[in-house]
Each structure stands twice: as structure tokens, then as C-alpha cells.
Motif scaffolding. Structure first.
Motif, PDB file in Angstrom:
ATOM      1  N   MET A   1       0.850  -1.204   0.000  1.00 18.42           N
ATOM      2  CA  MET A   1       0.000   0.000   0.000  1.00 18.42           C
ATOM      3  C   MET A   1       0.882   1.250   0.000  1.00 18.42           C
ATOM      4  SD  MET A   1      -2.985   1.109   2.680  1.00 18.42           S
ATOM      5  CE  MET A   1      -3.781  -0.472   2.707  1.00 18.42           C
ATOM      6  N   ASN A   2       0.546   2.216  -0.826  1.00 17.06           N
ATOM      7  CA  ASN A   2       1.331   3.454  -0.845  1.00 17.06           C
ATOM      8  C   ASN A   2       1.143   4.239   0.446  1.00 17.06           C
ATOM      9  OD1 ASN A   2       2.460   3.136  -3.383  1.00 17.06           O
ATOM     10  ND2 ASN A   2       0.658   4.010  -4.400  1.00 17.06           N
ATOM     11  N   THR A   3       2.268   4.675   1.015  1.00 15.02           N
ATOM     12  CA  THR A   3       2.223   5.464   2.247  1.00 15.02           C
ATOM     13  C   THR A   3       2.935   6.785   2.022  1.00 15.02           C
ATOM     14  OG1 THR A   3       2.302   3.423   3.518  1.00 15.02           O
ATOM     15  CG2 THR A   3       2.798   5.436   4.706  1.00 15.02           C
ATOM     16  N   TYR A   4       2.320   7.865   2.477  1.00 12.03           N
ATOM     17  CA  TYR A   4       2.900   9.197   2.307  1.00 12.03           C
ATOM     18  C   TYR A   4       3.115   9.832   3.666  1.00 12.03           C
ATOM     19  CZ  TYR A   4       0.708   8.018  -2.098  1.00 12.03           C
ATOM     20  OH  TYR A   4       0.311   7.358  -3.216  1.00 12.03           O
ATOM     21  N   LYS A   5       4.258  10.510   3.787  1.00  7.56           N
ATOM     22  CA  LYS A   5       4.556  11.201   5.041  1.00  7.56           C
ATOM     23  C   LYS A   5       4.124  12.647   4.944  1.00  7.56           C
ATOM     24  CE  LYS A   5       8.621   8.949   6.906  1.00  7.56           C
ATOM     25  NZ  LYS A   5      10.070   9.092   7.021  1.00  7.56           N
ATOM     26  N   ILE A   6       3.316  13.061   5.898  1.00  4.53           N
ATOM     27  CA  ILE A   6       2.799  14.426   5.864  1.00  4.53           C
ATOM     28  C   ILE A   6       3.145  15.166   7.144  1.00  4.53           C
ATOM     29  CG2 ILE A   6       0.718  15.819   5.634  1.00  4.53           C
ATOM     30  CD1 ILE A   6      -0.654  13.405   4.563  1.00  4.53           C
ATOM     31  N   ALA A   7       3.674  16.368   6.997  1.00  6.19           N
ATOM     32  CA  ALA A   7       3.841  17.248   8.156  1.00  6.19           C
ATOM     33  C   ALA A   7       2.575  18.088   8.257  1.00  6.19           C
ATOM     34  CB  ALA A   7       5.066  18.135   7.976  1.00  6.19           C
ATOM     35  N   VAL A   8       1.903  18.014   9.393  1.00 10.80           N
ATOM     36  CA  VAL A   8       0.639  18.744   9.589  1.00 10.80           C
ATOM     37  C   VAL A   8       0.919  19.978  10.445  1.00 10.80           C
ATOM     38  CG1 VAL A   8      -1.701  18.617  10.506  1.00 10.80           C
ATOM     39  CG2 VAL A   8      -0.688  16.604   9.423  1.00 10.80           C
ATOM     40  N   LEU A   9       0.780  21.153   9.832  1.00  9.09           N
ATOM     41  CA  LEU A   9       1.062  22.415  10.518  1.00  9.09           C
ATOM     42  C   LEU A   9      -0.241  23.209  10.597  1.00  9.09           C
ATOM     43  CD1 LEU A   9       3.926  21.402   9.676  1.00  9.09           C
ATOM     44  CD2 LEU A   9       4.490  23.724   9.022  1.00  9.09           C
ATOM     45  N   ALA A  10      -1.013  22.960  11.631  1.00  9.13           N
ATOM     46  CA  ALA A  10      -2.349  23.566  11.701  1.00  9.13           C
ATOM     47  C   ALA A  10      -2.293  25.062  11.990  1.00  9.13           C
ATOM     48  CB  ALA A  10      -3.188  22.854  12.759  1.00  9.13           C
ATOM     49  N   GLY A  11      -1.330  25.484  12.836  1.00 10.82           N
ATOM     50  CA  GLY A  11      -1.149  26.919  13.062  1.00 10.82           C
ATOM     51  C   GLY A  11      -2.139  27.538  14.022  1.00 10.82           C
ATOM     52  N   ASP A  12      -2.636  28.719  13.648  1.00  9.53           N
ATOM     53  CA  ASP A  12      -3.402  29.573  14.570  1.00  9.53           C
ATOM     54  C   ASP A  12      -4.838  29.783  14.102  1.00  9.53           C
ATOM     55  OD1 ASP A  12      -0.832  30.024  15.723  1.00  9.53           O
ATOM     56  OD2 ASP A  12      -0.482  31.573  14.199  1.00  9.53           O
ATOM     57  N   GLY A  13      -5.591  30.471  14.939  1.00 12.17           N
ATOM     58  CA  GLY A  13      -6.948  30.885  14.573  1.00 12.17           C
ATOM     59  C   GLY A  13      -7.811  29.679  14.241  1.00 12.17           C
ATOM     60  N   ILE A  14      -8.476  29.751  13.095  1.00 12.04           N
ATOM     61  CA  ILE A  14      -9.339  28.635  12.700  1.00 12.04           C
ATOM     62  C   ILE A  14      -8.540  27.444  12.186  1.00 12.04           C
ATOM     63  CG2 ILE A  14     -11.318  30.108  12.131  1.00 12.04           C
ATOM     64  CD1 ILE A  14     -10.543  29.717   9.143  1.00 12.04           C
ATOM     65  N   GLY A  15      -7.208  27.610  12.033  1.00 13.46           N
ATOM     66  CA  GLY A  15      -6.365  26.547  11.473  1.00 13.46           C
ATOM     67  C   GLY A  15      -6.631  25.170  12.076  1.00 13.46           C
ATOM     68  N   PRO A  16      -6.501  25.037  13.421  1.00  6.51           N
ATOM     69  CA  PRO A  16      -6.684  23.704  14.016  1.00  6.51           C
ATOM     70  C   PRO A  16      -8.078  23.109  13.785  1.00  6.51           C
ATOM     71  CG  PRO A  16      -5.552  25.177  15.539  1.00  6.51           C
ATOM     72  CD  PRO A  16      -5.998  26.022  14.378  1.00  6.51           C
ATOM     73  N   GLU A  17      -9.115  23.925  13.839  1.00  5.00           N
ATOM     74  CA  GLU A  17     -10.457  23.336  13.705  1.00  5.00           C
ATOM     75  C   GLU A  17     -10.784  22.923  12.268  1.00  5.00           C
ATOM     76  OE1 GLU A  17     -13.542  26.571  14.759  1.00  5.00           O
ATOM     77  OE2 GLU A  17     -11.659  27.477  15.360  1.00  5.00           O
ATOM     78  N   VAL A  18     -10.319  23.689  11.296  1.00  2.39           N
ATOM     79  CA  VAL A  18     -10.578  23.255   9.914  1.00  2.39           C
ATOM     80  C   VAL A  18      -9.653  22.091   9.537  1.00  2.39           C
ATOM     81  CG1 VAL A  18     -11.611  25.413   9.097  1.00  2.39           C
ATOM     82  CG2 VAL A  18      -9.141  25.098   8.886  1.00  2.39           C
ATOM     83  N   MET A  19      -8.453  22.099  10.130  1.00  3.82           N
ATOM     84  CA  MET A  19      -7.523  20.984   9.874  1.00  3.82           C
ATOM     85  C   MET A  19      -8.111  19.666  10.367  1.00  3.82           C
ATOM     86  SD  MET A  19      -4.601  20.192   8.549  1.00  3.82           S
ATOM     87  CE  MET A  19      -3.402  21.525   8.558  1.00  3.82           C
ATOM     88  N   GLU A  20      -8.762  19.719  11.530  1.00  4.92           N
ATOM     89  CA  GLU A  20      -9.359  18.508  12.088  1.00  4.92           C
ATOM     90  C   GLU A  20     -10.326  17.876  11.075  1.00  4.92           C
ATOM     91  OE1 GLU A  20     -11.194  19.273  15.923  1.00  4.92           O
ATOM     92  OE2 GLU A  20     -12.285  17.373  15.813  1.00  4.92           O
ATOM     93  N   GLN A  21     -11.120  18.704  10.436  1.00  5.02           N
ATOM     94  CA  GLN A  21     -12.081  18.184   9.458  1.00  5.02           C
ATOM     95  C   GLN A  21     -11.365  17.639   8.219  1.00  5.02           C
ATOM     96  OE1 GLN A  21     -15.078  17.681  10.514  1.00  5.02           O
ATOM     97  NE2 GLN A  21     -14.432  18.749  12.381  1.00  5.02           N
ATOM     98  N   ALA A  22     -10.326  18.352   7.774  1.00  3.74           N
ATOM     99  CA  ALA A  22      -9.592  17.875   6.587  1.00  3.74           C
ATOM    100  C   ALA A  22      -8.969  16.506   6.870  1.00  3.74           C
ATOM    101  CB  ALA A  22      -8.512  18.881   6.193  1.00  3.74           C
TER     102      ALA A  22
END
Ligand code: IPM
Ligand code: MG
Length: 365
Positions: free
Chosen positions: A1-22
Motif C-alpha cells: 500500500m502506498n504510504t505518504y509522510k505528511i507534516a501537519v502544521l495547523a497553526g493559529d486561529g481557525i487553522g486547528p479546527e478546519v484541519m481537524e475536518q480535513a
């Protein structure tokens, strides 16, 4: 299975809450399309300043270096606005990341869906059925990074200097990205410059013309940037792909974003060279951290979800999953789901918050 490494940088403001949904949508896409991601969450922006003393902490940069792609939220807020400009979250995190990874190609889709033309400040009669533009902005050259920069005294006067500098090779590589993008769309490329005044634009236009014969199926036109700014609001439907230098692109993409109706709908990709011919990329929503609505659970997560989809397309090559995410978003909009930024009060609207929109996209997927 293909695996990809992702750095998740949610940041500030609405960043963390919209990131959670993504990331929830990403979970669903992985299950459905049979690939995996390994995610590392890191501080960036104001969160980086507060937790590690700077907007782009060393650990964060190291995690990005070890990753195939960066999924970025948004940075900045009133709390850090009193810092010197170069240390603020926006400049202190984004510009060094762009430079460090040579993310020279910034793809900003400006899509106004047919159902959302009422949310656009452009008259409905001018945009029947909506529109779909892709702006390709050069991101690591021009005045942002040109040397010399100077602020100080010269000949008994205080002066300030920025340099608009481009290498031919920098224009060539962004030209190829733009022509290829046009080939995958409606095959119209409009190059935006200021060749009537600026020397760098004279070279820009020459390079575009020289490369055009390599893409005979694409129709290349040129437009001065002042006219382009006007044409965007006068008749956005005339554009397919636009390509332009860094500063012009910064300005035109804000204009393009607002005529689409809501910043909350627009993703972006900043691409550089990755492994095996793929793009390394930083994927982020076009809108900012929206501190005024942060933490309320009402922010529109679609731009973050679509940015994640662009990551699957350009870095991972998971085209089917990326197409499915785009289609799922169109489906929820067609079905009437609206966060506050999209709502017009029309009959049939289903008002949802951040998580509700995430649920709807996952269900559509
Ligand atoms: C953008 C932003 C950035 C830019 C700022 C935050 C440095 O406006 O990505 O368009 O000017 O490029
Ligand atoms: Mg900008």
C-alpha cells in the motif's frame, strides 16, 4: 500500500479546527482508496512563537524536511501583531518555508460554483453558471526575495529599496507549470505582466512567447496587470489559466478569491521539486486565520479539505481520491449545505458548522 509522510502544521486561529475536518476526510479517503498517510503534527506561526520561541521552529522545519508534503492551516492573529514584521507568524513562517523548499509554483484555483454566484460581489448577470480560473503565481522570485533590499540613509535622505529580480530560468520553470496546467484544462493561458514599464516583465513576456511553441495546443495571450485587475471583475469568465510574477500574483489572487464568493472555499498549492518527478508541496487554504471566528466551530473547512485534495493530486498522485474529494465538495454545495460565510438565506439552505460540513463531505465521499 502506498504510504505518504505528511507534516501537519495547523497553526493559529481557525487553522486547528478546519484541519481537524480535513484530516477526518483524509481518513475516509484512505479507507476508500487504499493508501495511507503518516502524519506528524508541528507548531507553526503564533503557536510556534508561543511554544518554541519562533514562527518556524527548528523541529517543525526538520519534520517538513522528512515529509513528502506539508499540510498547512493558517497563521497569525492580533496576539502577535505587535512583533516586528519579519518575526510575525505570516512572514516568519510562510516566506522561509517557500524559500527553503523552493516552492516556486503557487497554484490558486478560483472557482465560483454555480450555486454560489449570489455570494460573489460580481453581478450575477456577469457570471452565469459561475466560473473556474486557475492562477499560477511565481512564488520564490521577484520583489519578495530580490536583493539588494535596503532601508536607511543615502545622500542625507532616508530611502527604502526593494529589487524586482528574475532569472530567465525562474521564468521558464513557472511557464512550463502554467502551460501544462492549461493543457489539462481549457487550453487558454493568459500571462500577466507590466511589459510596458518593467524590464523584468519584458523578459517575462519574451520567455512566455519562446516557450509557447512547445505547447501548440495552448492559446497564449498577454495582459498588462492593471488591465487584468479590471478584467477580473468585469468578465472573469474570459480566463482559464493566468500566470504571473510573485507580487502581481499576490494582489490578483486576493481579488480573484473574493469574486469567488468566499475565501473559505479556496485551496492552494505551493509546489517545488519532490521525489521521483513528483511535486513537494505546501498545501494551504487561501483565506487567513480568521481570529474573529476562531474556536466557535463555525469556520468553513472546505478550503482546508480541498487543499488536502490538492496534496493527494500533486504530491501523492492519488488522482482518483483527489477527484472524489472535489466531487464530494460540489455535491454538498449542490445539496444546500452552507457554513455562515456561504449562507444567503435562500430556501433549501442547510446551515452547518465546521464539523457538520466535515460530516457532509465525508458522507458524500
Ligand atoms: C499570500 C499572503 C502572503 C504573501 C503573506 C502572508 C506573506 O498574502 O500567501 O498571498 O504575501 O505571499
Ligand atoms: Mg496574499
Amino acid at each position: 500500500m502506498n504510504t505518504y509522510k505528511i507534516a501537519v502544521l495547523a497553526g493559529d486561529g481557525i487553522g486547528p479546527e478546519v484541519m481537524e475536518q480535513a484530516l477526518r476526510v483524509l481518513d475516509a479517503a484512505e479507507a476508500k482508496f487504499g493508501f495511507k498517510t503518516e502524519r506528524t503534527s508541528c507548531f507553526v506561526g503564533g503557536a510556534g512563537i508561543d511554544n518554541c520561541g519562533k514562527a518556524l521552529p527548528d523541529d517543525t522545519l526538520a519534520a517538513c524536511e522528512a515529509a513528502d508534503a506539508i499540510l498547512f492551516g493558517s497563521v497569525g492573529g492580533p496576539k502577535w501583531d505587535t512583533l516586528p514584521p519579519a518575526e510575525r507568524p505570516e512572514r516568519g513562517a510562510l516566506l522561509p518555508l517557500r524559500k527553503h523548499f523552493q516552492l516556486y509554483a503557487n497554484l490558486r484555483p478560483g472557482i465560483c460554483l454555480a450555486e454560489l454566484t449570489d455570494a460573489s460581489p460580481v453581478k450575477n448577470s456577469l457570471i452565469p453558471g459561475g466560473f473556474d480560473i486557475l492562477c499560477v503565481r511565481e512564488l520564490t522570485g521577484g520583489m519578495y526575495f530580490g536583493e539588494p533590499k535596503f532601508y536607511g540613509e543615502r545622500d542625507g535622505e532616508i530611502v527604502a529599496l526593494d529589487t524586482l529580480f528574475y532569472k530567465r530560468s525562474e521564468v521558464e520553470r513557472i511557464a512550463h507549470v502554467a502551460f501544462k496546467a492549461a493543457q489539462g484544462r481549457n487550453k487558454k493561458l493568459c500571462s500577466v505582466d507590466k511589459a510596458n514599464v518593467l524590464t523584468s516583465s519584458v523578459m517575462w513576456r519574451e520567455v512566455m512567447n519562446e516557450i509557447a511553441p512547445q505547447y501548440p495546443d495552448v492559446e497564449l495571450t498577454h495582459m498588462y496587470v492593471d488591465n487584468a485587475a479590471m478584467q477580473l471583475v468585469r468578465n472573469p469568465k474570459q480566463f482559464d489559466v493566468m500566470v504571473t510574477e510573485n507580487t502581481f500574483g499576490d494582489i490578483l489572487t486576493d481579488e480573484m478569491a473574493i469574486i469567488c464568493g468566499s475565501l473559505g472555499m479556496l485551496p492552494s498549492a505551493s509546489l517545488g521539486k519532490g521525489k521521483d518527478g513528483a511535486f513537494f508541496g505546501l498545501y494551504e487554504p487561501s483565506g487567513g486565520s480568521a481570529p474573529d471566528i476562531a474556536g466557535k466551530g463555525i469556520a468553513n473547512p472546505i478550503a482546508q479539505i480541498l487543499s488536502m485534495g490538492m496534496m493527494l493530486r500533486y504530491t501523492c498522485g492519488e488522482t482518483a481520491a483527489a477527484d472524489a474529494i472535489d466531487a464530494a465538495v460540489r455535491k454538498v454545495i449542490a445539496a444546500g449545505y452552507r457554513t455562515g460565510d456561504l449562507a444567503t438565506g435562500a430556501a433549501g439552505e442547510i446551515r452547518v458548522g465546521t464539523a457538520g460540513m466535515g460530516d457532509a463531505v465525508i458522507a458524500a465521499l
